[in-house]
Design an enzyme around this catalytic site. Sequence first.
Site, PDB file in Angstrom:
ATOM      1  N   GLY A  11      28.621 -25.922 -26.515  1.00 21.54           N
ATOM      2  CA  GLY A  11      29.668 -25.905 -27.540  1.00 21.54           C
ATOM      3  C   GLY A  11      29.182 -26.591 -28.807  1.00 21.54           C
ATOM      4  CG  ASP A  56      35.126 -21.728 -14.546  1.00 18.64           C
ATOM      5  OD1 ASP A  56      35.488 -22.886 -14.861  1.00 18.64           O
ATOM      6  OD2 ASP A  56      35.889 -20.742 -14.595  1.00 18.64           O
ATOM      7  N   GLY A 102      33.908 -36.270  -9.490  1.00 24.00           N
ATOM      8  CA  GLY A 102      33.390 -36.293  -8.112  1.00 24.00           C
ATOM      9  C   GLY A 102      31.866 -36.245  -8.122  1.00 24.00           C
ATOM     10  NE  ARG A 106      28.851 -34.299  -5.052  1.00 23.76           N
ATOM     11  CZ  ARG A 106      29.902 -33.729  -5.640  1.00 23.76           C
ATOM     12  NH1 ARG A 106      31.126 -34.064  -5.257  1.00 23.76           N
ATOM     13  NH2 ARG A 106      29.741 -32.842  -6.589  1.00 23.76           N
ATOM     14  CE1 TYR A 145      41.620 -30.177 -26.374  1.00 20.28           C
ATOM     15  CE2 TYR A 145      42.869 -31.308 -28.084  1.00 20.28           C
ATOM     16  CZ  TYR A 145      41.669 -31.041 -27.453  1.00 20.28           C
ATOM     17  OH  TYR A 145      40.508 -31.636 -27.905  1.00 20.28           O
ATOM     18  CE1 TYR A 159      38.628 -38.397  -9.371  1.00 17.56           C
ATOM     19  CE2 TYR A 159      36.589 -38.999  -8.284  1.00 17.56           C
ATOM     20  CZ  TYR A 159      37.636 -38.114  -8.458  1.00 17.56           C
ATOM     21  OH  TYR A 159      37.682 -36.976  -7.709  1.00 17.56           O
TER      22      TYR A 159
HETATM   23  P1  NAD Z   1      33.725 -26.251 -28.120  1.00 14.54           P
HETATM   24  O1  NAD Z   1      34.771 -25.243 -27.775  1.00 14.54           O
HETATM   25  O2  NAD Z   1      32.718 -25.879 -29.152  1.00 14.54           O
HETATM   26  O3  NAD Z   1      32.941 -26.719 -26.818  1.00 14.54           O
HETATM   27  C1  NAD Z   1      33.528 -26.767 -25.542  1.00 14.54           C
HETATM   28  C2  NAD Z   1      32.538 -26.178 -24.551  1.00 14.54           C
HETATM   29  O4  NAD Z   1      33.092 -26.248 -23.227  1.00 14.54           O
HETATM   30  C3  NAD Z   1      32.213 -24.704 -24.816  1.00 14.54           C
HETATM   31  O5  NAD Z   1      30.824 -24.522 -24.902  1.00 14.54           O
HETATM   32  C4  NAD Z   1      32.817 -23.980 -23.622  1.00 14.54           C
HETATM   33  O6  NAD Z   1      32.141 -22.778 -23.300  1.00 14.54           O
HETATM   34  C5  NAD Z   1      32.762 -25.054 -22.540  1.00 14.54           C
HETATM   35  N1  NAD Z   1      33.729 -24.800 -21.471  1.00 14.54           N
HETATM   36  C6  NAD Z   1      35.066 -24.576 -21.616  1.00 14.54           C
HETATM   37  N2  NAD Z   1      35.629 -24.383 -20.409  1.00 14.54           N
HETATM   38  C7  NAD Z   1      34.623 -24.493 -19.496  1.00 14.54           C
HETATM   39  C8  NAD Z   1      34.586 -24.377 -18.070  1.00 14.54           C
HETATM   40  N3  NAD Z   1      35.685 -24.118 -17.363  1.00 14.54           N
HETATM   41  N4  NAD Z   1      33.398 -24.554 -17.447  1.00 14.54           N
HETATM   42  C9  NAD Z   1      32.261 -24.813 -18.153  1.00 14.54           C
HETATM   43  N5  NAD Z   1      32.247 -24.914 -19.493  1.00 14.54           N
HETATM   44  C10 NAD Z   1      33.426 -24.757 -20.165  1.00 14.54           C
HETATM   45  O7  NAD Z   1      34.492 -27.579 -28.560  1.00 14.54           O
HETATM   46  P2  NAD Z   1      33.958 -28.916 -29.267  1.00 14.54           P
HETATM   47  O8  NAD Z   1      34.592 -28.984 -30.589  1.00 14.54           O
HETATM   48  O9  NAD Z   1      32.493 -29.007 -29.158  1.00 14.54           O
HETATM   49  O10 NAD Z   1      34.634 -30.019 -28.337  1.00 14.54           O
HETATM   50  C11 NAD Z   1      33.926 -30.634 -27.264  1.00 14.54           C
HETATM   51  C12 NAD Z   1      34.798 -31.692 -26.607  1.00 14.54           C
HETATM   52  O11 NAD Z   1      35.160 -32.693 -27.569  1.00 14.54           O
HETATM   53  C13 NAD Z   1      36.100 -31.136 -26.042  1.00 14.54           C
HETATM   54  O12 NAD Z   1      36.381 -31.784 -24.828  1.00 14.54           O
HETATM   55  C14 NAD Z   1      37.135 -31.525 -27.080  1.00 14.54           C
HETATM   56  O13 NAD Z   1      38.396 -31.693 -26.517  1.00 14.54           O
HETATM   57  C15 NAD Z   1      36.564 -32.830 -27.606  1.00 14.54           C
HETATM   58  N6  NAD Z   1      37.012 -33.096 -29.011  1.00 14.54           N
HETATM   59  C16 NAD Z   1      36.458 -32.388 -30.041  1.00 14.54           C
HETATM   60  C17 NAD Z   1      36.907 -32.646 -31.338  1.00 14.54           C
HETATM   61  C18 NAD Z   1      36.306 -31.937 -32.532  1.00 14.54           C
HETATM   62  O14 NAD Z   1      36.680 -32.272 -33.682  1.00 14.54           O
HETATM   63  N7  NAD Z   1      35.379 -31.009 -32.379  1.00 14.54           N
HETATM   64  C19 NAD Z   1      37.931 -33.577 -31.566  1.00 14.54           C
HETATM   65  C20 NAD Z   1      38.479 -34.234 -30.474  1.00 14.54           C
HETATM   66  C21 NAD Z   1      38.000 -33.995 -29.190  1.00 14.54           C
END
Ligand code: NAD
Length: 315
Positions: A11, A56, A102, A106, A145, A159
């Site tokens: 991401g 996933d 988890g 481990r 969210y 945990y």
């Molecule tokens: P993003 O959507 O670019 O990245 C999220 C990644 O998670 C993606 O690559 C997606 O394919 C992967 N993903 C989603 N569901 C999945 C699953 N079930 N299994 C495996 N992979 C999965 O978002 P981002 O902006 O890079 O955000 C990353 C994290 O940071 C997130 O948890 C988000 O809540 C947190 N966050 C981001 C911001 C921001 O400003 N970008 C602000 C607050 C919090």
Amino acid sequence: MATCLVTGGAGFLGSHLCDELLHRGHRVICVDNLETGSLANIEHIRNGQFVHVNVDIIEPYFVEESIDFVYHLASPASPIDYLRLPLHTLKVGSYGTHHTLGLAKRHRARFLLASTSEVYGDPQEHPQRETYWGHVNPIGPRGVYDEAKRYAEALTMAYHRQQGVDTGIVRIFNSYGPRMRPHDGRAIPTFLRQALQDRPITVFGDGSQTRSFCYVEDEIRGLIALAESGYHNPVNIGNPDEFTLLELATTVIDVTGSRSEIVFEALPVDDPQVRQPDISLARQILGWEPTVSLREGLRRTLEEAGAEKLIGAGE
Ligand code: NAD
């Protein structure tokens, strides 16, 4: 050298985190099913210490080799994504976090949860300190969210307290930089895309709502410092410089040299009025603070991503 597992590593933030961990000489296992991420974010990595696993995390998953750090970033993150994927978002925050905790247990690994400023909701405290419990609408469209992240925080602390897992929680505030998706609906990529095409810049409401924007390099430095600190309670990592959306729009116009005009559109449901981190705790325990100003960060985004990537394909 440590072995770091990064969920969501393909991401926006995750791919920058993978880059920085590799740059520091660590091994990186990127776990990402590409739901909202993209191989384009990691295809530049030419490092034998990097591996991408397409899994996933809503399903249980296992890793053979030993792991020292788990950075748990996987989750839809932009409103466009979590409004399109409400159940998936809740499942990633619950089952996905459960499975990843988890795994950390481990492997006796240090676990860092990527939480969000959205746990504060539409805050009644300003700026927001970590001690503030938030003001969230659990049944509004954004609830999937906000509540997934609040649940993930509760799970992480359980945990830690009951299972003895070494956990940390980072509350990330709006971050930006290269590899943001042009059409992900967030303010900076949208404004940049519109400005670069001299199209009207669409500001929600009257543009008086505020946000604080952290350049990705600062954000990632904060995440790693917190992961390596051994601290357990939540820590805000964001840039405390606060701007109205109108100020952001005019800054983007200025930095891009655009001829765009500003137009106003209806405010989304439960859009927070203000957003500004109090980063006293991060300064105190990590010695961390951001160094890149909004203007500088926008210039660097433009330079590093290039106009073509920021405009993207299609409308
Ligand atoms: P993003 O959507 O670019 O990245 C999220 C990644 O998670 C993606 O690559 C997606 O394919 C992967 N993903 C989603 N569901 C999945 C699953 N079930 N299994 C495996 N992979 C999965 O978002 P981002 O902006 O890079 O955000 C990353 C994290 O940071 C997130 O948890 C988000 O809540 C947190 N966050 C981001 C911001 C921001 O400003 N970008 C602000 C607050 C919090």
